[in-house]
Design a protein around this motif. Structure first.
Motif, PDB file in Angstrom:
ATOM      1  N   ARG A 129      -1.778  20.364   1.208  1.00  0.00           N
ATOM      2  CA  ARG A 129      -0.829  20.145   0.060  1.00  0.00           C
ATOM      3  C   ARG A 129      -2.518  20.783  -1.309  1.00  0.00           C
ATOM      4  O   ARG A 129      -2.224  21.257  -2.014  1.00  0.00           O
ATOM      5  CB  ARG A 129      -0.495  19.609  -0.216  1.00  0.00           C
ATOM      6  CG  ARG A 129       1.019  19.460   0.563  1.00  0.00           C
ATOM      7  CD  ARG A 129       1.509  18.428  -0.455  1.00  0.00           C
ATOM      8  NE  ARG A 129       0.947  16.713   0.195  1.00  0.00           N
ATOM      9  CZ  ARG A 129       0.858  15.478  -0.196  1.00  0.00           C
ATOM     10  NH1 ARG A 129       2.001  14.955  -1.433  1.00  0.00           N
ATOM     11  NH2 ARG A 129       0.813  14.349   0.401  1.00  0.00           N
ATOM     12  N   ALA A 160       1.087  15.387  -5.082  1.00  0.00           N
ATOM     13  CA  ALA A 160       2.873  15.613  -5.759  1.00  0.00           C
ATOM     14  C   ALA A 160       2.833  16.942  -6.421  1.00  0.00           C
ATOM     15  O   ALA A 160       4.093  17.477  -6.444  1.00  0.00           O
ATOM     16  CB  ALA A 160       3.513  13.775  -5.575  1.00  0.00           C
ATOM     17  N   PRO A 198       3.831  22.242  -5.066  1.00  0.00           N
ATOM     18  CA  PRO A 198       5.489  22.538  -4.929  1.00  0.00           C
ATOM     19  C   PRO A 198       5.664  22.393  -3.874  1.00  0.00           C
ATOM     20  O   PRO A 198       4.869  22.428  -2.366  1.00  0.00           O
ATOM     21  CB  PRO A 198       5.441  23.794  -4.880  1.00  0.00           C
ATOM     22  CG  PRO A 198       4.515  24.554  -6.404  1.00  0.00           C
ATOM     23  CD  PRO A 198       2.642  23.632  -5.854  1.00  0.00           C
ATOM     24  N   GLN A 199       6.973  21.482  -3.295  1.00  0.00           N
ATOM     25  CA  GLN A 199       6.826  20.865  -1.918  1.00  0.00           C
ATOM     26  C   GLN A 199       8.471  20.172  -1.944  1.00  0.00           C
ATOM     27  O   GLN A 199       8.627  19.570  -2.552  1.00  0.00           O
ATOM     28  CB  GLN A 199       6.411  19.299  -1.965  1.00  0.00           C
ATOM     29  CG  GLN A 199       5.757  18.952  -2.892  1.00  0.00           C
ATOM     30  CD  GLN A 199       4.657  18.359  -2.273  1.00  0.00           C
ATOM     31  OE1 GLN A 199       4.355  16.941  -1.419  1.00  0.00           O
ATOM     32  NE2 GLN A 199       4.021  18.175  -3.540  1.00  0.00           N
ATOM     33  N   ARG A 200       8.813  19.520  -0.614  1.00  0.00           N
ATOM     34  CA  ARG A 200       9.712  19.390  -0.754  1.00  0.00           C
ATOM     35  C   ARG A 200       9.374  17.766   0.396  1.00  0.00           C
ATOM     36  O   ARG A 200       8.266  17.644   0.707  1.00  0.00           O
ATOM     37  CB  ARG A 200      11.230  19.868   0.321  1.00  0.00           C
ATOM     38  CG  ARG A 200      12.390  20.783  -0.689  1.00  0.00           C
ATOM     39  CD  ARG A 200      12.817  21.088   0.549  1.00  0.00           C
ATOM     40  NE  ARG A 200      13.916  22.746   0.026  1.00  0.00           N
ATOM     41  CZ  ARG A 200      14.856  22.530   0.238  1.00  0.00           C
ATOM     42  NH1 ARG A 200      13.983  22.839   1.749  1.00  0.00           N
ATOM     43  NH2 ARG A 200      15.805  23.082   0.177  1.00  0.00           N
ATOM     44  N   ASN A 219       6.628  11.585  -7.946  1.00  0.00           N
ATOM     45  CA  ASN A 219       7.444  12.795  -8.496  1.00  0.00           C
ATOM     46  C   ASN A 219       8.792  12.756  -8.373  1.00  0.00           C
ATOM     47  O   ASN A 219       9.284  13.779  -7.611  1.00  0.00           O
ATOM     48  CB  ASN A 219       6.957  14.074  -8.354  1.00  0.00           C
ATOM     49  CG  ASN A 219       6.299  15.326  -9.207  1.00  0.00           C
ATOM     50  OD1 ASN A 219       7.363  15.077 -10.210  1.00  0.00           O
ATOM     51  ND2 ASN A 219       5.908  16.544  -8.630  1.00  0.00           N
ATOM     52  N   ARG A 255      10.420  14.766 -10.216  1.00  0.00           N
ATOM     53  CA  ARG A 255      11.071  16.461 -10.001  1.00  0.00           C
ATOM     54  C   ARG A 255      10.912  17.142  -8.764  1.00  0.00           C
ATOM     55  O   ARG A 255      11.718  18.422  -8.436  1.00  0.00           O
ATOM     56  CB  ARG A 255      10.330  17.705 -10.527  1.00  0.00           C
ATOM     57  CG  ARG A 255      10.028  16.936 -12.237  1.00  0.00           C
ATOM     58  CD  ARG A 255       9.523  17.660 -13.525  1.00  0.00           C
ATOM     59  NE  ARG A 255       8.184  17.241 -13.350  1.00  0.00           N
ATOM     60  CZ  ARG A 255       7.257  16.839 -13.653  1.00  0.00           C
ATOM     61  NH1 ARG A 255       7.520  16.025 -14.935  1.00  0.00           N
ATOM     62  NH2 ARG A 255       6.033  16.767 -13.606  1.00  0.00           N
ATOM     63  N   ARG A 256      10.607  16.528  -7.433  1.00  0.00           N
ATOM     64  CA  ARG A 256      10.585  17.170  -6.205  1.00  0.00           C
ATOM     65  C   ARG A 256      11.165  16.345  -5.860  1.00  0.00           C
ATOM     66  O   ARG A 256      12.466  15.654  -5.423  1.00  0.00           O
ATOM     67  CB  ARG A 256       9.063  17.333  -5.593  1.00  0.00           C
ATOM     68  CG  ARG A 256       7.560  17.400  -6.310  1.00  0.00           C
ATOM     69  CD  ARG A 256       8.268  18.514  -6.010  1.00  0.00           C
ATOM     70  NE  ARG A 256       6.877  19.364  -6.849  1.00  0.00           N
ATOM     71  CZ  ARG A 256       6.744  19.929  -7.643  1.00  0.00           C
ATOM     72  NH1 ARG A 256       7.919  20.356  -8.428  1.00  0.00           N
ATOM     73  NH2 ARG A 256       5.386  20.400  -8.809  1.00  0.00           N
ATOM     74  N   GLU A 257      12.498  17.479  -5.068  1.00  0.00           N
ATOM     75  CA  GLU A 257      13.486  17.604  -3.409  1.00  0.00           C
ATOM     76  C   GLU A 257      12.658  16.757  -2.587  1.00  0.00           C
ATOM     77  O   GLU A 257      12.140  16.443  -2.115  1.00  0.00           O
ATOM     78  CB  GLU A 257      13.902  18.669  -3.012  1.00  0.00           C
ATOM     79  CG  GLU A 257      15.307  18.406  -2.543  1.00  0.00           C
ATOM     80  CD  GLU A 257      15.931  19.569  -2.047  1.00  0.00           C
ATOM     81  OE1 GLU A 257      16.855  20.197  -1.657  1.00  0.00           O
ATOM     82  OE2 GLU A 257      15.659  21.087  -2.463  1.00  0.00           O
ATOM     83  N   ARG A 258      14.270  15.546  -2.837  1.00  0.00           N
ATOM     84  CA  ARG A 258      13.454  14.702  -1.328  1.00  0.00           C
ATOM     85  C   ARG A 258      14.595  14.447  -0.420  1.00  0.00           C
ATOM     86  O   ARG A 258      15.871  14.648  -1.027  1.00  0.00           O
ATOM     87  CB  ARG A 258      13.215  13.261  -1.505  1.00  0.00           C
ATOM     88  CG  ARG A 258      12.926  13.191  -2.991  1.00  0.00           C
ATOM     89  CD  ARG A 258      12.400  11.731  -3.791  1.00  0.00           C
ATOM     90  NE  ARG A 258      13.498  11.678  -4.551  1.00  0.00           N
ATOM     91  CZ  ARG A 258      14.009  11.742  -5.516  1.00  0.00           C
ATOM     92  NH1 ARG A 258      13.935  12.471  -6.382  1.00  0.00           N
ATOM     93  NH2 ARG A 258      15.380  10.475  -5.673  1.00  0.00           N
ATOM     94  N   TYR A 313      12.318  25.557  -5.259  1.00  0.00           N
ATOM     95  CA  TYR A 313      11.595  23.873  -5.910  1.00  0.00           C
ATOM     96  C   TYR A 313      12.048  23.276  -6.837  1.00  0.00           C
ATOM     97  O   TYR A 313      11.511  22.276  -7.331  1.00  0.00           O
ATOM     98  CB  TYR A 313      10.413  23.633  -5.556  1.00  0.00           C
ATOM     99  CG  TYR A 313       9.896  23.663  -3.705  1.00  0.00           C
ATOM    100  CD1 TYR A 313      10.293  23.060  -2.850  1.00  0.00           C
ATOM    101  CD2 TYR A 313       9.153  25.171  -3.235  1.00  0.00           C
ATOM    102  CE1 TYR A 313       9.260  22.736  -1.370  1.00  0.00           C
ATOM    103  CE2 TYR A 313       9.720  25.882  -2.106  1.00  0.00           C
ATOM    104  CZ  TYR A 313       9.015  24.368  -0.791  1.00  0.00           C
ATOM    105  OH  TYR A 313       8.668  24.181   0.504  1.00  0.00           O
TER     106      TYR A 313
END
Length: 558
Positions: free
Chosen positions: A96, A132, A135-137, A153, A155-158, A345
């Motif tokens: 990252r 975090a 951009p990431q999942r 975060n 706003r990040r998909e989990r 994302y």
């Protein structure tokens, strides 16, 4: 061409391809055969992996952090990689921190900031928060990990991807065995062999002669301590030997201080072995029997060694746990994890599938930045709003540009000047979340390590470059714009005497401050201004001017 769709290529990256992480990755690969999997890793498990065909390509990471960053940077830029799946905290950092990212999945297998040390907790939490922002999942193993990822975060998909057993489920009745307890895992602070030994002593007081086995290896001091009290340490063993050890034991005792969700517990349940665990957040919402103290664990183990009804209840808990952590569920979630998102994302929602956080404490506040109230006209507030997800990466980009392209990303990340900026951003992030004590610890740590005294309360725009940060001082009420360059020994601070409000300087964008210069009091330095070495600035400097002397006088460059 046969018209068949190309396989989506997943690159798995980890610096610890052994033990539980190795078995978790292998299970993931087996349960997602519709994708092509490649491996970039280091660890004992690579020796066995090359003899199988799970991965289409295997490359070994080098030993040093700089060399690993360089290799991963090359892998990230190589054509044909659709997605990078980073396993564990260090791999997550390596991937990252890269300036240009393909689609990234980060799976920590237990967040490092769950450790008890206050200093490490602050440092790791700050680093995870900053990373975090990229951009990431998140691939999470349990409701607890989902909550922690949301805290970093929202706003990040989990996506919850449950672990599954790595050994076959035993269908027949377990044979009678001599009284013994077993633990599986790396001998490390995380797995806490000292807690295991305390439990063993307490069990032996109630059931004399109980034997103990630790499957795994690691810290030599911990290994010697285990062996000194009669624990048989097997070292790392193949799957067949692990099955044999689990089938020969009476009770599985899990002593870890923190986890994602341990595969060893699932493997013990799959072999029908009663499980007793130390109460940790990873088991929240599961059917694992958990106990807070050594004595309560010892009592539960003693009952399982001699009492049939307790074994029946343990068997029922195992069945329920295996229903929750099934291969069918993992295959469904891996398909969702690896398929491309509809539009990048943006998705903020957790994909837990089955409800809530099972009673986890929602008072754990999110670490996502709070929006500022609208309508504020103060320039300081506007600057704080401007410091967002791109700050750290713009800092890195500015440091790279400052070296005229002569250094790699890996080399720049490890310089003292970037370390000073990185730790400053960590302390800023913690301070904005009202984590004042950890912010202060990181600030002091930064001063000790790099020599820079940077108050986390200061508003500093992205693109900061600190050439030779020793002796650089930035006061708590200072405002510094974008792309500032500060050389060694620079002081930017207030007079300490209230004078109609603010007593600290405000610097515009792209300001250069030379070595040893002082900018003191409520003066304003215009954008693109240059302050000469050892100058003492106490009055305003207009846009684009040059200020030199003591006290500094300004002029426009010819």
């Amino acid at each position: 061409m046969n018209g068949a769709p190309e396989l989506r290529v997943i690159l798995h990256v980890t610096e610890c391809y052994e033990g539980g992480v190795e078995r978790a990755i292998r299970t993931i690969v087996r349960n997602s055969p519709q994708f092509e999997h490649r491996l970039l890793a280091t660890g004992r498990g690579l020796n066995d992996e090359r003899q199988e065909s799970l991965f289409s390509q295997i490359n070994e990471l080098p030993d040093t952090h700089v060399a690993r960053l360089r290799m991963i940077h090359s892998a990230v830029r190589a054509p044909g990689i659709d997605l990078i799946h980073a396993h564990s905290s260090w791999a997550g950092f390596y991937v990252r921190v890269m300036p240009r990212l393909p689609q990234v999945i980060y799976q920590p297998h237990g967040f490092a900031f769950e450790m008890s040390s206050a200093l490490k907790k602050g440092l790791f939490a700050g680093a995870e928060w900053l990373l975090a922002l990229r951009p990431q999942r998140f691939a999470v193993l349990s409701p607890r990990e989902d909550l922690l990822a949301k805290r970093l975060n929202r706003r990040r998909e989990r996506i919850l991807v449950p672990n599954v057993p790595t050994v076959p489920i035993r269908r027949s009745a377990r044979p009678a065995t001599a009284a013994s307890i077993i633990m599986v895992g790396r001998i490390s602070v995380q797995k806490d062999p000292s807690f295991f030994l305390s439990t063993l002593r307490a069990v032996r007081r109630e059931v004399p002669g109980v034997q103990a086995v630790w499957v795994g290896d690691g810290d030599p001091t911990g290994r010697r301590a285990l062996q000194a009290e009669g624990v048989r340490v097997t070292g790392w063993v193949p799957s067949e030997r692990l099955i044999s050890e689990l089938d020969s034991a009476s009770v599985y005792v899990h002593s870890a201080a923190y986890e994602g969700f341990p595969l060893s517990v699932l493997d013990a349940a799959a072999r029908g072995l009663p499980v007793v665990a130390r109460a940790i957040h990873a088991f929240s919402g599961s059917t694992v029997a958990q106990y807070e103290t050594v004595d309560s664990i010892a009592t539960a183990v003693s009952q399982l060694l001699v009492d049939g009804p307790h074994k029946d209840r343990a068997s029922a808990r195992n069945d329920s746990l295996l229903d929750q952590m099934s291969e069918r569920r993992q295959r469904e979630q891996l398909k969702r994890l690896y398929e491309p998102p509809a539009a990048g994302y943006p998705a903020p929602a957790s994909v837990l599938g089955a409800g809530d956080h099972h009673g986890e404490d929602e008072r754990l506040s999110t670490l996502a930045p709070r929006p500022n109230p609208s309508g504020l006209r103060d320039g300081r507030t506007r600057l704080r709003n401007a410091i967002g997800a791109t700050s750290l990466m713009q800092d890195l980009r500015a440091n790279l540009e400052g070296r005229d392209g002569s250094a790699s990303v890996a080399a720049t990340v490890l310089t003292t000047r970037f370390l000073a900026t990185f730790l400053f951003r960590v302390s800023q992030a913690l301070g904005r979340k009202r984590l004042i004590f950890p912010a202060g610890i990181v600030k002091q740590f930064n001063q000790v390590i790099t020599g820079a005294d940077l108050a986390w309360q200061a508003s500093v725009g992205p693109g900061l470059v600190l050439y030779h940060p020793v002796g650089v001082v930035i006061g708590p009420d200072c405002v510094i714009g974008r792309s500032a360059v500060l050389q060694q020994g620079v002081t930017i601070g207030g007079t300490g005497r209230p004078r109609s409000g603010n007593t600290s300087p405000t610097l515009g964008d792209e300001v250069f401050v030379g070595a040893g210069a002082r900018v003191i009091g409520p003066c304003e330095i215009g954008s693109r201004a240059r302050i000469g070495a050892n100058a003492v600035v106490v009055k305003d400097v207009p846009v684009g001017a040059v200020a030199v002397g003591v006290p500094a006088a300004w002029r426009y460059p010819s």
